[in-house]
Design an enzyme around this catalytic site. Structure first.
Site, mmCIF file in Angstrom:
data_model
loop_
_atom_site.group_PDB
_atom_site.id
_atom_site.type_symbol
_atom_site.label_atom_id
_atom_site.label_comp_id
_atom_site.label_asym_id
_atom_site.label_seq_id
_atom_site.Cartn_x
_atom_site.Cartn_y
_atom_site.Cartn_z
ATOM 1 N N LYS A 83 0.852 -1.189 0.000
ATOM 2 C CA LYS A 83 0.000 0.000 0.000
ATOM 3 C C LYS A 83 0.891 1.242 0.000
ATOM 4 C CE LYS A 83 -4.203 0.893 2.666
ATOM 5 N NZ LYS A 83 -4.764 0.670 4.000
HETATM 6 C C1 E4P Z 1 -8.157 1.827 4.289
HETATM 7 O O1 E4P Z 1 -7.386 1.031 3.808
HETATM 8 C C2 E4P Z 1 -7.983 2.464 5.595
HETATM 9 O O2 E4P Z 1 -7.268 1.579 6.410
HETATM 10 C C3 E4P Z 1 -9.267 2.741 6.332
HETATM 11 O O3 E4P Z 1 -10.398 2.300 5.618
HETATM 12 C C4 E4P Z 1 -9.362 4.090 6.937
HETATM 13 O O4 E4P Z 1 -10.583 4.197 7.642
HETATM 14 P P1 E4P Z 1 -10.850 5.352 8.701
HETATM 15 O O5 E4P Z 1 -11.099 6.622 7.961
HETATM 16 O O6 E4P Z 1 -12.068 4.903 9.455
HETATM 17 O O7 E4P Z 1 -9.616 5.451 9.568
#
Ligand code: E4P
Length: 217
Positions: A83
């Site tokens: 990522k």
């Molecule tokens: C995506 O890969 C992120 O880890 C995640 O969905 C972020 O979510 P949040 O905005 O609730 O922290």
């Protein structure tokens, strides 16, 4: 729509994986910090119980650092997806890692143009953050709809991974908008099975069955 679980909680991942509902896992630095675990060991453990894609995020923000970390993370297991953040360096790292056969999830996407760039550099997944747009009074789900239209217009194969999902309604809306994947916190996955009429209906069936005095076994 595929279901990924968005967590660094290994116990939750193990339990949910057992239901057969899980197609993959996403983590991020905040979730890893919350888990208190060693990052590489955690990813290795997750990859042992989940056969699908497991996203592991680089910590570096410069191209060279992202490349080094991405290559290291990809060595942990065959199903690791690296990522990277949606920055110019991140997009360049996406292009190079993807060309080397390492699948990349481009994260922190908040606009259709950003998603277009990620597709052009060969991202396996684009992660638009629905909940964080809602948080600042924008329509997060509109972003998923717009990306779907753009990707379909040009037959991009990058999968739309609806992220920052906060409620069962987000899951429904993401599915209606044609997201390929939703990455969902464990508590929201559990809530998807709930309906008040199911609860009441089951309580009545249990009561009526008891009254028959019968046993199936
Ligand atoms: C995506 O890969 C992120 O880890 C995640 O969905 C972020 O979510 P949040 O905005 O609730 O922290």
């Amino acid at each position: 729509m595929k279901f990924f679980v968005d967590t660094g909680d290994f116990k939750e991942i193990e339990e949910l994986s057992d239901t057969g509902l899980l197609d993959g896992v996403t983590t991020n630095p905040s979730l890893v910090a919350k888990s208190g675990r060693d990052f590489k060991e955690l990813i290795a453990d997750i990859c042992k119980v989940v056969a699908g894609p497991v996203s592991a995020e680089v910590a570096a923000t410069d191209f060279d650092g992202m490349m080094r970390e991405g290559e290291r993370l990809a060595k942990i297991a065959d199903n690791v997806v690296v990522k990277v953040p949606l920055t110019f360096d991140g997009l360049k790292a996406c292009r190079h890692l993807s060309s080397a056969g390492i699948p990349v999830n481009v994260t922190l996407c908040f606009s259709p143009n950003q998603a277009l760039l990620a597709a052009k550099v060969g991202a396996a997944y684009i992660s638009p953050f629905v909940g964080r747009l809602d948080d600042i009074n924008l329509e997060g789900m509109e972003l998923i709809q717009n990306i779907r239209t753009i990707y379909d217009n040009y037959a991009f194969s990058t999968e739309i991974l609806a992220a920052s999902i906060r409620s069962p309604n987000h899951v429904t809306q993401a599915a209606l908008a044609g997201a390929d994947v939703a990455t969902i916190p464990p508590a929201v996955i559990r809530k998807l099975a709930d309906h008040p009429l199911t609860t009441v209906g089951l309580a009545n069936f249990v009561k009526d069955w008891k009254a028959t005095g019968q046993s199936i076994l």
